[in-house]
Design an enzyme around this catalytic site. Structure first.
Site, PDB file in Angstrom:
ATOM      1  N   GLY A   1      21.338  41.052  24.703  1.00 10.82           N
ATOM      2  CA  GLY A   1      21.822  39.758  25.144  1.00 10.82           C
ATOM      3  C   GLY A   1      22.046  38.781  24.012  1.00 10.82           C
ATOM      4  O   GLY A   1      22.419  39.148  22.886  1.00 10.82           O
ATOM      5  N   SER A   2      21.780  37.514  24.279  1.00  9.40           N
ATOM      6  CA  SER A   2      22.161  36.429  23.375  1.00  9.40           C
ATOM      7  C   SER A   2      21.391  36.397  22.068  1.00  9.40           C
ATOM      8  O   SER A   2      21.679  35.555  21.206  1.00  9.40           O
ATOM      9  CB  SER A   2      21.996  35.091  24.090  1.00  9.40           C
ATOM     10  OG  SER A   2      22.828  35.028  25.229  1.00  9.40           O
TER      11      SER A   2
END
Length: 673
Positions: free
Chosen positions: A364-365
Site C-alpha cells: 500500500g501507501s
C-alpha cells in the site's frame, strides 16, 4: 715339482680372499641388525603400535549464541549417543545380530522407520536372504556379466514388493542397521542421539557382547528463547543427502551433524567444533587415550532479546484484541533495524517469524515516499507541483481515488494525507499520458515507466534481495507490465509485492539519507570462552556494509523525509493520533492496500486490506527503523479493526526507547576481552 708348488699356493690365497669378504659382509649385517634392534628398536616399536592402532574422531560441541547485550540465547546440553564403529572384516550376519540386539534396547524414531529408503530395504533383504538372493541371478547372468556391481544392481532390480513387505516387522532393525553401515570403516557412526538413562544402562551392561558399539558424550542444542525467536536460530541435524558430497569434500564425516536451516546453516563453518580423538591401542581394546576437541566459535547476534520479547507480546496483544478482523489465519510481522548499520534488532511474527523473509504482500501507501522521490528525480514533478485529488476515470481501469477527494495537494500534503491520485499522476507523466487529453497509451512509454519505477524501488530494496545473512529469502512478486492501469496501482503500492524485511530495508534507506545497508543478524564471531558468562576474543567483526547509494538527489530525499515527518506530526497526518504524545519525534508512512483473497475452506473471494506502517526515530538522528505489516484484514465496513499496524508500530518504538532509557548499554563491543 716347482710348477706344482706354485699352483698349490694360488688356490688357498683365493679362498682366503673369498672367506675374508664373506666375513666382512656377515659382520656388517650383524652390526646393522644389532643397531636396529638395540638403538632403533623403541622407535620402530612405537611406529608399529601407531600403525596397528585406530583413531576415531568424536564430535565437539557447536559454538554458542549471544544477543547484542551478551545474554546467552543458544547453549549446548550434554547428552549420550549410541555409536557403532564399523570394521571391514566383520561379517554381515554379525552386524545384523548387533542391530537386532540394539533394537531390543533402544526406541527408534517412528518417522525414521517410516522413511527408510527403498534401496536400504533391498540391501538389507539381500544380506538377510542370501540363498534367495542367489536365485535372483541365472547362470546366464553370471556367464555374460563379469562386473560384480552390475550383478548386484540386477539383483536389486529383481527384488519384488512382496519380498520387501516381508520386512515390515523388522523396520527397527533395518533403521539401526542402515546407520551402522552408512559411515566410514573404523569411524564411530551415530546410531541414536539422546539416549535415555534406561537405554544407556541396558546397553552398558551388554557392551561385551556388542563389538563396535559404544556410548559417547554428545551435545544437543538448547534454544533458551525459542518461544521469542523460534525460526531464525535454525536447527541442526544429519547432513542433507543433496549436500553430502559438498560436506564430505570439506572434511566432514557422514555421521556429522550440521546446521540445516537459518543461522545454524549460514554460519556452519564458524559454529562447527574441532573434533576430538579416541586412540585405541589395538582392535581388541576399545578403551584408549582420548583427546578432547574444542567448541566452535560463538556468535554475537545483533538482536536484542529483551526488545524481541516485548515486541512479541505487543503483536500478540494487538492481534488477539482484534478478534474477528482477519479473513483467514491471524498474521502480523514486525522488523526493527538500525538504519546506519543494518543490524537487525528484532524480527517478530504473530504465529510464524519466517514470513518476514519468505512471504510478500502488497504494502500500500508505504511506497509513496519512494514514488515522490523518483518523481522529483525524473523531473515529472517539482516542489511546486500541485494536483487536484479527485477520482480518476481511465479507460479499461477501475476508478482510482484516495480515501476521499482531498482537493489540491503537493508532494508534502500528498504524503501527509496519503494521496493515491498524486502518485498516479506521477506514473501517468512518466508514461507520457496526459489525463483528460490523451485517448490511448503509448506502449513503449508505459513499459519504460514500469522499468523506471522498479529501477528506483529496487535501489531502496523493494523487489530486490536484501542480502540478509540467511540461506534464503524471497524477493517478492513482480507483477509484470500487464497494462497501463496497473502502472498506476504500482505507484501507490497495490501491484508488486514485497517482504517485511524488504520494507524494513527500504525505510532504513530513507532514514539513512539514501544509503542502503545490508541487514544482518550477526555482529561478531568470537572465540569460545571456558566461562559461558563471559565472551571470548573477537575473531571477526561484521562492519556495516553499504549495498548502494540510491540514484536520487539528497535534496529530494530530504523532501520525502519532511513529508514522512508530517504523517506522524502534521495537523492532518494519517498517523498523528498514534504519535502526537511520544517522548521522541518519529517520521513514518501508513499504508492500506486493498486486496481480494479466497477465504479458507470456501470458494468465496473476500475483499479486505493489508495494513502497513513504516517509520524511524528520532527524526533528526535516526537510530531505529521499523516496518509493520498486518495482512488480510476485513475492511472496516465488514468488521475489520483499523489501525492495528499503527498501534503495533507505536508500542514497539516505545518499547525500544524505554529499554534504551531504563538499562545501561552493555553491548559486547564494550565487554572486556
Amino acid at each position: 715339482m716347482a710348477k706344482n708348488k706354485v699352483g698349490k699356493n694360488r688356490i688357498p690365497f683365493r679362498l682366503n680372499l673369498l672367506f675374508f669378504a664373506v666375513f666382512i659382509l656377515f659382520s656388517a649385517l650383524i652390526l646393522r641388525l644389532g643397531f636396529i634392534q638395540i638403538v632403533q628398536g623403541d622407535e620402530f616399536e612405537s611406529e608399529l603400535e601407531q600403525t596397528s592402532s585406530e583413531t576415531a574422531r568424536i564430535d565437539a560441541p557447536r559454538g554458542l549464541m549471544y544477543d547484542r547485550n551478551g545474554e546467552l540465547i543458544v547453549d549446548n546440553e550434554l547428552v549420550l549417543s549410541l555409536t557403532y564403529t564399523n570394521e571391514q572384516d566383520v561379517p554381515d550376519d554379525e552386524r545384523i545380530r548387533i542391530a537386532t540386539e540394539l533394537s531390543k534396547l533402544i526406541e527408534v524414531d517412528s518417522e525414521e522407520m517410516e522413511n527408510i529408503p527403498e534401496r536400504d530395504k533391498k540391501d538389507y533383504w539381500l544380506v538377510t536372504h542370501p540363498e534367495e538372493a542367489a536365485e535372483l541371478l541365472t547362470q546366464e547372468d553370471r556367464n555374460t556379466i563379469e562386473d560384480d556391481d552390475e550383478l548386484y544392481d540386477l539383483q536389486l532390480k529383481r527384488i519384488t514388493d512382496e519380498q520387501l513387505d516381508e520386512l515390515n516387522e523388522e523396520r527397527e532393525i533395518i533403521a539401526i542397521w542402515r546407520e551402522m553401515t552408512s559411515g566410514y570403516y573404523d569411524s564411530p557412526q551415530r546410531i541414536k542421539k539422546g539416549l535415555s538413562r534406561e537405554e544407556a544402562h541396558s546397553i552398558s551392561e551388554r557392551l561385551d557382547n556388542l563389538s563396535g558399539v559404544d556410548i559417547l558424550r554428545d551435545a544437543n542444542r538448547k534454544y533458551l528463547y525459542e518461544d521469542a525467536f523460534p525460526r531464525f536460530f535454525g536447527r541442526t541435524g544429519a547432513i542433507p543427502r543433496e549436500n553430502l558430497e559438498e560436506y564430505l569434500a570439506k572434511g566432514y564425516d557422514r555421521s556429522d551433524e550440521v546446521g540445516t536451516s537459518f543461522l545454524e546453516e549460514y554460519y556452519e563453518e564458524a559454529l562447527r567444533g574441532n573434533k576430538g580423538e579416541i586412540l585405541s591401542a589395538n582392535k581388541s581394546n576399545n578403551s584408549g587415550k582420548e583427546s578432547n576437541g574444542s567448541r566452535g566459535n560463538d556468535l554475537v547476534l545483533s538482536v536484542d532479546m529483551a526488545l524481541q520479547q516485548e515486541v512479541e507480546t505487543i503483536i500478540d496483544e494487538e492481534v488477539d484484541s482484534s478478534t474477528g478482523s482477519f479473513i483467514n489465519d491471524k498474521e502480523a510481522y514486525v522488523v526493527l533495524m538500525e538504519p546506519q548499520t543494518g543490524e537487525i534488532l528484532s524480527v517478530s511474527g504473530y504465529s510464524d517469524h519466517l514470513g518476514s523473509i519468505s512471504s510478500s504482500f502488497e504494502m500500500g501507501s508505504t511506497v509513496k515516499p519512494a514514488t515522490v522521490m523518483l518523481g522529483l528525480q525524473t523531473g515529472v514533478i517539482n516542489q511546486h507541483s500541485v494536483v487536484v485529488d479527485r477520482t480518476l476515470n481511465i479507460p479499461y481501469t477501475p476508478p482510482i481515488s484516495s480515501v476521499s477527494n482531498l482537493g489540491p495537494v503537493n508532494y508534502l500534503t500528498a504524503l501527509e494525507r496519503s494521496s493515491n491520485v498524486f502518485m498516479a499522476h506521477i506514473a501517468m507523466e512518466l508514461a507520457g499520458y496526459n489525463y483528460g487529453v490523451s485517448q490511448t497509451w503509448n506502449t513503449t512509454e508505459y513499459n519504460e515507466a514500469y522499468d523506471t519505477f522498479r529501477y528506483y524501488y529496487d535501489q531502496f530494496g523493494l523487489g530486490a534481495e536484501t542480502g540478509v545473512d540467511l540461506p534464503f529469502e524471497s524477493t517478492g512478486i513482480n507483477g509484470g507490465n500487464a497494462s497501463p492501469g496497473n502502472l498506476l496501482y504500482l505507484s501507490f503500492g497495490q501491484f508488486d509485492t514485497y517482504t517485511p524485511m524488504q520494507l524494513a530495508q527500504y525505510v532504513s534507506t530513507i532514514a539513512n539519507d539514501g544509503y542502503r545497508m545490508k541487514p544482518h543478524f550477526v555482529k561478531q564471531i568470537r572465540e569460545a570462552s571456558a566461562d559461558k558468562t563471559k565472551l571470548g576474543a573477537v575473531r571477526q567483526q561484521f562492519e556495516p556494509t553499504i549495498m548502494n547509494k540510491v540514484d536520487i538527489n539528497n535534496e529530494y530525499i530530504n523532501m520525502a523525509q519532511e513529508g514522512m515527518w508530517r504523517v506522524t506530526n502534521g495537523s492532518r497526518g494519517t498517523a498523528r493520533s498514534y504519535f502526537n504524545d511520544t517522548e521522541y519525534v518519529a517520521a513514518g508512512k501508513t499504508g492500506t492496500a486493498e486486496i481480494r483473497i479466497r477465504q479458507d475452506g470456501s470458494n468465496r473471494v473476500v475483499e479486505g486490506n493489508n495494513q502497513a506502517f513504516i517509520g524511524y526515530a528520532p527524526y533528526d538522528d535516526p537510530e531505529v527503523a521499523i516496518a509493520v505489516i498486518v495482512p488480510y484484514v476485513y475492511k472496516d465496513s465488514a468488521g475489520g479493526t483499523s489501525g492495528i499496524a499503527n498501534a503495533i508500530a507505536r508500542r514497539s518504538l516505545d518499547a525500544y526507547f524505554d529499554l534504551r532509557k531504563d538499562r545501561p548499554d552493555i553491548e559486547p563491543d564494550d565487554t572486556d576481552e
